[in-house]
Design a protein around this motif. Structure first.
Motif, PDB file in Angstrom:
ATOM      1  N   VAL A 117      43.930  92.711   6.599  1.00  0.00           N
ATOM      2  CA  VAL A 117      43.169  91.861   5.687  1.00  0.00           C
ATOM      3  C   VAL A 117      41.731  92.375   5.587  1.00  0.00           C
ATOM      4  CG1 VAL A 117      42.372  89.509   5.253  1.00  0.00           C
ATOM      5  CG2 VAL A 117      44.637  89.910   6.219  1.00  0.00           C
ATOM      6  N   LEU A 118      41.154  92.708   6.717  1.00  0.00           N
ATOM      7  CA  LEU A 118      39.827  93.320   6.709  1.00  0.00           C
ATOM      8  C   LEU A 118      39.969  94.749   7.213  1.00  0.00           C
ATOM      9  CD1 LEU A 118      37.585  90.449   8.147  1.00  0.00           C
ATOM     10  CD2 LEU A 118      38.060  91.018   5.764  1.00  0.00           C
ATOM     11  N   LYS A 119      39.394  95.692   6.420  1.00  0.00           N
ATOM     12  CA  LYS A 119      39.576  97.096   6.799  1.00  0.00           C
ATOM     13  C   LYS A 119      38.226  97.739   7.085  1.00  0.00           C
ATOM     14  CE  LYS A 119      43.307  97.383   3.386  1.00  0.00           C
ATOM     15  NZ  LYS A 119      43.554  97.856   2.007  1.00  0.00           N
ATOM     16  N   GLY A 120      37.499  97.201   8.035  1.00  0.00           N
ATOM     17  CA  GLY A 120      36.220  97.809   8.383  1.00  0.00           C
ATOM     18  C   GLY A 120      35.084  97.263   7.548  1.00  0.00           C
ATOM     19  N   VAL A 121      34.683  96.057   7.848  1.00  0.00           N
ATOM     20  CA  VAL A 121      33.615  95.420   7.079  1.00  0.00           C
ATOM     21  C   VAL A 121      32.321  95.497   7.884  1.00  0.00           C
ATOM     22  CG1 VAL A 121      32.762  93.237   6.166  1.00  0.00           C
ATOM     23  CG2 VAL A 121      35.170  93.871   5.872  1.00  0.00           C
ATOM     24  N   SER A 122      31.256  95.944   7.252  1.00  0.00           N
ATOM     25  CA  SER A 122      29.947  95.970   7.900  1.00  0.00           C
ATOM     26  C   SER A 122      28.977  95.214   7.009  1.00  0.00           C
ATOM     27  CB  SER A 122      29.465  97.403   8.083  1.00  0.00           C
ATOM     28  OG  SER A 122      30.406  98.096   8.876  1.00  0.00           O
ATOM     29  N   LEU A 123      28.211  94.330   7.626  1.00  0.00           N
ATOM     30  CA  LEU A 123      27.268  93.533   6.841  1.00  0.00           C
ATOM     31  C   LEU A 123      26.139  93.114   7.768  1.00  0.00           C
ATOM     32  CD1 LEU A 123      26.713  91.979   4.128  1.00  0.00           C
ATOM     33  CD2 LEU A 123      27.895  90.047   5.164  1.00  0.00           C
ATOM     34  N   THR A 124      24.912  93.260   7.268  1.00  0.00           N
ATOM     35  CA  THR A 124      23.764  92.814   8.047  1.00  0.00           C
ATOM     36  C   THR A 124      23.045  91.744   7.229  1.00  0.00           C
ATOM     37  OG1 THR A 124      23.569  95.000   8.962  1.00  0.00           O
ATOM     38  CG2 THR A 124      21.673  93.545   9.235  1.00  0.00           C
ATOM     39  N   VAL A 125      22.725  90.634   7.871  1.00  0.00           N
ATOM     40  CA  VAL A 125      22.068  89.538   7.168  1.00  0.00           C
ATOM     41  C   VAL A 125      20.767  89.230   7.895  1.00  0.00           C
ATOM     42  CG1 VAL A 125      22.237  87.095   6.573  1.00  0.00           C
ATOM     43  CG2 VAL A 125      24.195  88.598   6.216  1.00  0.00           C
ATOM     44  N   GLN A 126      19.692  89.067   7.114  1.00  0.00           N
ATOM     45  CA  GLN A 126      18.389  88.749   7.701  1.00  0.00           C
ATOM     46  C   GLN A 126      18.229  87.241   7.824  1.00  0.00           C
ATOM     47  OE1 GLN A 126      16.650  91.331   8.730  1.00  0.00           O
ATOM     48  NE2 GLN A 126      18.158  92.712   7.786  1.00  0.00           N
TER      49      GLN A 126
END
Lengths: 263, 329, 294, 414
Positions: free
Chosen positions: B17-26
């Motif tokens: 379902v998720l294939k390597g998700v990268s996310l940065t949130v401030q």
């Protein structure tokens, strides 16, 4: 035939008239062929009712007690399995659900007469707990079915949501899931109560006469030639489920506090 | 940085379902993850909420969530407790924290005031309108003072005409309370209105991240572009007049937004118009080319079936594709 | 899928009493039918450690076979009658205007009457000197009780069938009405516009819509009538009698040497019923949760 | 859980099932009886011991007037005199004997019944299986003082030996409505003629019902030439020789019975109802004053009367007995003794209470009590003690009874 009045009249004849005939017998022990309306009224059955008051009250109390206990016990027993059936799927589930229906459908004489022996050995025969247990075993499928439907009727995310808001397991169970489950539990509980309250044979067999029971009191009169007493006791019997229906409705309203969720 | 996730993967059974998700949130940001249904948005949200665990990858918070600074999610169908009043619903998270009665009362009243449902305090959820239900759900989530607020499809259960108002309201509230927020939605317009930053998620991975303007200008790929709106694919065999605006090309084919593709009546034109439909915003023309049929999305009007037309690129078209385009299906 | 232990743990509160009391009871009944756990170890035929089939053999030479088929007939007839009448009456209720519909909930009366009271009502209404005979007399149709048709105790099982059918009627109406209330009324209007008469509307639209619920309630009622004790106790014919009474007499009113025979009868009844429980489970699993009572 | 795990789940469930079963069926040492021995106490000590206890009386529950008498008069007197709480439980005698047997087999030493109303084959079965406590009858002062020991020596030909105390006496009578049937038959031969002349107007309860069984016993005496030859215990050859005469007699009646003999009323109460409602012209019962009680109750017409057959009318004594595992044997004996007191017997004799004949010998009573008994007005429906006495014949030994009941099912019912 399409006229609502006519349909309602037919319903009245079919469903209310028999009760009127019972009332007639209650008021007139000597009512016989060919009188359509009893010729002589007599208060004899009522006098008997008054004289037997404490005994009738005891029997009624016993029946209500063990029926309510069967409701509570079946609720407690079915809670976790109902959630399991409603929320998850696993191999053998269909078979298991079918097997758990069986107690309400197969002749209750078979398992109760077999279990009677074990009940005596375990000291459960002739005791209130024994009667409650056997009635619960006979009627729990209705509760299981209702609770499974109840869990199916609301999302499992409610619990998740409450947990996410910081609630502990107890708060989730009591404040969130229980009110959501209440209508289903009330529906299942009503059936269990009715089944337990009406049951004669199991109470007779396992209670052995030591557990006071209204059906046990009523049965000999229904099979005797004293139709008057039998009629009046039957009418009295009917009052319990009817009262129960209104009481449950009021309690449910109070419990879910005006929420318009209906089962 | 408020939190960062890196290379998160998640499968259910054999289905990734998720294939390597990268996310940065401030901290203090409002980020929307948009994408078609089934892209894995809700799974990502559940992982952020701690309701689900990733198979691999890393999720790191600057300050780890705690009962005092929780991560709270507003579920898609709000999940207001039907047997509790509006007030009790809003107070639920505070009561779970054993807060003093007076304090609860004060904070809930403030919240209900802010969310414009104070007059409904004693009503039950089923007596509220759709918008009120949503505001109550957000108020309930805000009351315990979450460090991170998660919104799951906040517009899915609203009337279309309410969605824009709701988006504006959420934006204002988020600014006011300064709570870091991640929303997932497939409502593009509302996400654009509401969000400081947008991430487009396609098939279990984030295709592109940026401000609404950046994303609109540069969707980062064909599929993301298609998700944002209709795209015309002009086959390489059809040589259009190259101009300052060239559209972006991939494998020889040319991709143009409806507003960038024009049709001009021309008896020598290479295309014969066979059908026309109006969507309210643009036209869809069915045209026949020498080597087969083509569907064309264009703002051009005044063309009727039977006309022979020539296709051309408008000057508004972007100069070049921002990133190489992976063309699939 | 949750772990196996989680499943077992969650099932345990119900599964343990279910296995101990219900399944245990069944196995004990079966064991007694084979001569184990006999109350009279002094009887040589029953004290044997090896299982004996003499209980079953005795059954087949006695009143059991005739009783079995008679019980089957009563159960089938009464369940069919309840289901057919109940489906039709539920449809009538569904078609009633609101106020009338509320009043029609009197159909629940047989639902809350215990079986034994229903038997009693049938007795006082249908006996040859009963209320209906009196009505017949007033109408000039019946001169003496003997002129009133012998519905009860005539060997026909009609009294039993009437009692079970009446008791089941409320149940079928309740279930069928629950299903009907989900039927879009506009379908009827559409059918009428397309020229269907009331009969076609009932048989082609309402009945198929109710079919599963009716099938399920038929099986429930059939099984109740097949194994029930209360109604036959008051209304059973003498010969052939209902199985439950035959068993009751073997168990209670005869000497203890008959215990394996009684238990054998019960075991056969159980095995026969189990087939229908499986059938019910199949039908019910396709129904909506809200439309099942069991 | 993966696919191949499921057989193991099933196996586990099965294992658990059998574990539970074995636990239930085979384990559990029978509980220790808490009761102190009452075997050697004098009656006064029993009375002291019984004070403040509850006595559970199990008896047939289908007669409203009898129930009312027990729950009213007897319960009140026991409470006032001995501080005993009497709890009546309705249950047929075969059912409680069966219950006792199952309890004995399961090793239950602490029962739930203290006193039983019992007689006939139920007594014999219970006695033979060791289900009864005793002998105790001789320990009851009222039994020693007032009971004619000779007449209470046998119960259906089975020796009592003090394992039950008499309680009442009954004789078999037929009931009819003088307004409908001016001259009822007076013998079984006349009955056969009458039944054929009045098709559908006669029936008898289905044996093994107590009353129905008594009816066929009487018919057996009548068609085989009297009761005397059966009193010496069971004789298979004698039975085989005479039983066919009974089957022939009953089968000849069958087509002319109510419902053409396809069905029989299930017990005497069902027959009473048919009679009360005019569906048949005769009823029968093992209670001489039953018709009078039904008139008082309002179920029978005022013109209901009783008659007996000149071929003989069987009588029996009914008894009270105490189960082997009765938790309150002292209280049970005190209650049984009270039931034998002149006061209780007189109250029971009054037709508006019950109309059951005394189990005590009136001749043994003091003068004032004799007068009280003689002054009881049995009512117009009840035959005089003299008329009943004239035709009284004893019960048959219960082995015959069982053979007759079984034979009836095979030769008449089918």
């Amino acid at each position: 035939m399409r006229s609502p009045r006519l349909i309602l009249a037919a319903f009245t004849v079919l469903f209310v008239l028999p009760l009127c005939v019972l009332a007639g017998y209650a008021a007139a022990p000597g009512w016989t062929f060919p009188e359509i309306i009893p010729a002589r009224l007599s208060g004899r059955a009522f006098a008997l009712l008054a004289a037997q008051g404490p005994r009738i009250a005891l029997a009624m109390g016993g029946s209500i007690l063990y029926s309510l206990a069967a409701v509570v016990l079946s609720f407690l027993l079915c809670l976790a399995p109902a959630k399991l059936f409603a929320r998850t799927s696993f191999r053998g589930k269909a078979l298991l659900e079918a097997a758990l229906l069986a107690p309400a459908l197969v002749p209750s004489m078979t398992f109760s007469m077999g279990a009677h022996y074990a009940f005596i050995r375990l000291g459960l025969a002739d005791t209130l707990p024994g009667v409650i247990l056997v009635l619960t075993m006979f009627s729990f499928p209705y509760m299981l079915r209702a609770l499974t439907a109840g869990y199916g009727a609301f999302s499992e995310k409610y619990a998740l949501c409450a947990q996410n808001l910081g609630a502990g397991p107890l708060t989730v169970a009591l404040r969130v899931e229980l009110p959501l489950l209440a209508p289903a539990a009330a529906a299942g509980g009503s059936v269990v109560f009715l089944v337990a309250f009406s049951e004669y044979f199991l109470v007779y067999l396992i209670g052995g006469g030591a557990v006071p029971s209204y059906s046990g009191l009523l049965f000999p009169y229904l099979t005797s030639s004293d139709r008057s007493t039998a009629s009046i006791l039957t009418l009295l019997f009917l009052s319990v489920p009817i009262l129960l229906f209104f009481l449950t409705d009021a309690l449910l309203r109070l419990f879910t506090r005006g929420s318009r969720m209906t089962p | 940085m408020f939190f960062a996730c890196r290379d998160i993967t998640k499968s259910y059974g054999n289905k990734p379902v998720l294939k390597g998700v990268s996310l940065t949130v401030q901290a203090g940001e409002l980020v929307s993850v948009i994408g078609p249904s089934g892209a894995g948005k809700t799974t990502l949200l559940n992982i952020l909420a701690g309701l689900d665990r990733p198979d691999s990858g890393e999720l790191r918070f600057a300050v780890p969530p705690s009962k005092k600074r929780p991560v709270i999610m507003v579920f898609q169908d709000y999940l207001l407790f039907p047997s509790m009043t509006v007030f009790e619903n809003a107070a639920f998270g505070l009561r779970a924290r054993n807060m003093k009665k007076d304090e609860i009362r004060r904070r809930v009243c403030d919240a209900l005031d802010y969310f414009q449902i104070a007059d409904k305090a004693n009503a039950y959820p089923d007596e509220l309108s759709g918008g009120q239900k949503q505001r109550l759900a957000i108020a309930r989530a805000m009351a315990p003072g979450p460090s991170l607020l998660l919104l799951d499809e906040p517009f899915a259960n609203l009337d279309p005409n309410l969605k824009q108002d709701a988006a504006a309201f959420i934006k204002r509230a988020q600014r006011e309370f300064g709570v870091t927020t991640v929303a997932v939605t497939h409502d593009l317009a509302e996400a654009f209105v509401m969000s400081g930053r947008i991430a487009i998620m396609l098939d279990g991975a984030l295709a592109v991240t940026g401000t609404p303007e950046e994303i609109h200008k540069n969707p980062g790929g064909l599929e993301a572009a298609r998700f944002l709106g209709p795209v015309n694919r002009i086959p390489a065999s059809l040589a259009l007049a190259p101009g300052p605006g060239q559209g972006f090309t991939s494998g020889g084919a040319l991709y143009l937004r409806p507003q960038d593709l024009g049709l001009r009546k021309d008896p020598q034109g290479e295309a014969l118009v066979q059908g026309r439909a109006f969507t309210g915003r643009y036209y869809i023309y069915e045209v026949a080319l020498a080597d087969g049929p083509l569907t064309v999305h264009s703002l051009q009007n005044g063309i009727v079936p039977g006309d022979r037309v020539r296709l051309f690129i408008r000057e508004s078209a972007p100069a070049a594709p921002p990133t190489p385009i992976k063309e699939t299906a | 899928m949750p772990a196996k232990t989680t499943i077992l743990l969650r099932l345990a509160p119900l599964a343990i009493p279910f296995l101990a009391v219900f399944c245990g009871g069944l196995v004990l009944a079966a064991a007694q039918s084979l001569g184990y756990f006999s109350p009279l170890p002094a009887l040589p035929a029953l004290s044997a450690d090896a299982p004996t089939l003499s209980g079953y053999a005795a059954l087949f030479h006695g009143l059991f076979p005739a009783s079995f088929f008679f019980t089957l007939y009563v159960a089938l007839a009464s369940a069919s009658l309840s289901t057919a009448l109940g489906a039709f009456m539920a449809y009538l209720v569904w078609g009633l205007p609101g106020g009338f519909r509320a009043a029609a909930t009197i159909y629940k009366i047989p639902l809350i009457l215990p079986h034994i009271a229903v038997a009693f009502i049938i007795l006082i209404l249908f006996s040859q000197s009963g209320f209906l005979a009196s009505v017949g007399h007033a109408l000039g149709l019946v001169e003496t009780p003997a002129d009133f048709p012998a519905l009860l105790y005539s060997g026909s099982g009609l009294g039993l069938i009437a009692a079970y059918a009446y008791k089941g009627l409320g149940f079928v109406i309740l279930l069928a009405y629950a299903v009907l209330s989900r039927l879009d009324r506009r379908l009827i209007a559409a059918a009428r516009m397309l020229g269907a008469g009331p009969f076609i509307v009932f048989t082609r639209i309402a009945l198929p819509h109710m079919a599963q619920a009716l099938g399920a309630s038929f099986i429930i009622l059939f099984l109740y009538a097949f194994g029930g004790f209360d109604i036959p106790y008051l209304l059973s014919e003498s010969n052939p009698g209902m199985l439950s009474i035959l068993t009751y007499n073997l168990y209670f009113n005869r000497d203890l040497a008959n215990r394996p025979e009684a238990m054998a009868a019960l075991t056969i009844m159980l095995l026969f019923s189990a087939v229908f429980v499986a059938l019910y489970a199949r039908i019910a699993s396709r129904m909506k949760n809200t439309e099942r009572k069991l | 859980m993966t696919r191949h795990d499921s057989p193991s789940l099933v196996r586990r469930i099965l294992t658990a099932a059998f574990a539970c079963l074995l636990l239930a069926a085979c384990s559990s040492e029978p509980e220790k009886s808490k009761e102190k021995s009452v075997d050697n106490l004098a009656f006064a000590e029993l009375e002291t011991m019984a004070a403040g206890t509850t006595v559970r009386l199990f008896m047939y529950g289908g007669m409203a007037n009898v129930n009312a008498w027990i729950d009213g008069y007897v319960a009140r007197e026991l409470r006032d005199r001995y501080d005993i709480t009497l709890v009546r439980t309705p249950m047929d005698a075969p059912a409680f004997v069966n219950k006792l047997l199952t309890e004995k087999q399961a090793g239950k030493k602490d029962g739930s019944m203290d006193l039983l109303w019992i007689n006939g084959e139920n007594f014999k079965n219970a006695k033979q299986a060791g289900l009864l406590y005793g002998p105790f009858a001789a320990r009851l002062p009222n039994d020693r003082m007032y009971v004619n020991q000779e007449s209470a020596q046998y119960d259906f030909g089975y020796p009592v030996n003090g394992f039950e105390a008499p309680y009442g006496r009954a004789q078999f009578v037929f009931e009819y409505d003088a307004a409908r049937t001016p001259s009822p038959p007076d013998s079984f031969a006349a009955l056969a003629v009458w039944v054929k002349e009045h098709p559908g107007r006669f029936t008898y309860p289905q044996p093994p019902d107590f009353t129905g069984s008594a009816f066929i016993r009487q018919a057996f005496y009548a068609v085989s030439g009297g009761y005397e030859k059966y009193q010496q215990g069971f004789d298979q050859a004698l039975f085989d020789q005479n039983a066919p005469k009974l089957w022939a007699y009953l089968n000849a009646l069958k087509p002319y019975l109510w419902q053409e003999g396809r069905s029989y009323p299930k017990d005497s109460a069902a027959l009473d109802t048919l009679f009360a409602r005019g569906e048949v012209d005769m009823s029968m019962g093992y209670h001489p004053a039953h018709a009078q009680a039904k008139i008082i109750e309002g179920s029978y017409p005022e013109t209901a009367r009783t008659f007996v057959m000149k071929d003989g009318s069987i009588f029996n004594t009914h008894f009270t007995a105490i189960p082997f595992n009765a938790p309150n044997k002292a209280g049970a004996m005190v209650a049984a003794n009270f039931l034998l007191s002149p006061e209780a017997q007189l109250s029971k004799f009054e037709p508006e209470n019950w109309g059951d004949f005394p189990a005590i010998d009136i001749a043994k009573l003091p003068e004032e009590w004799r007068e009280k008994f003689n002054a009881v007005n049995l009512g117009p429906a009840t035959l005089s003690p003299q008329a009943l006495e004239a035709v009284a014949v004893p019960e048959i030994p219960s082995e015959y009874l069982e053979a007759l009941e079984k034979g009836w099912e095979e030769n008449v019912l089918r």
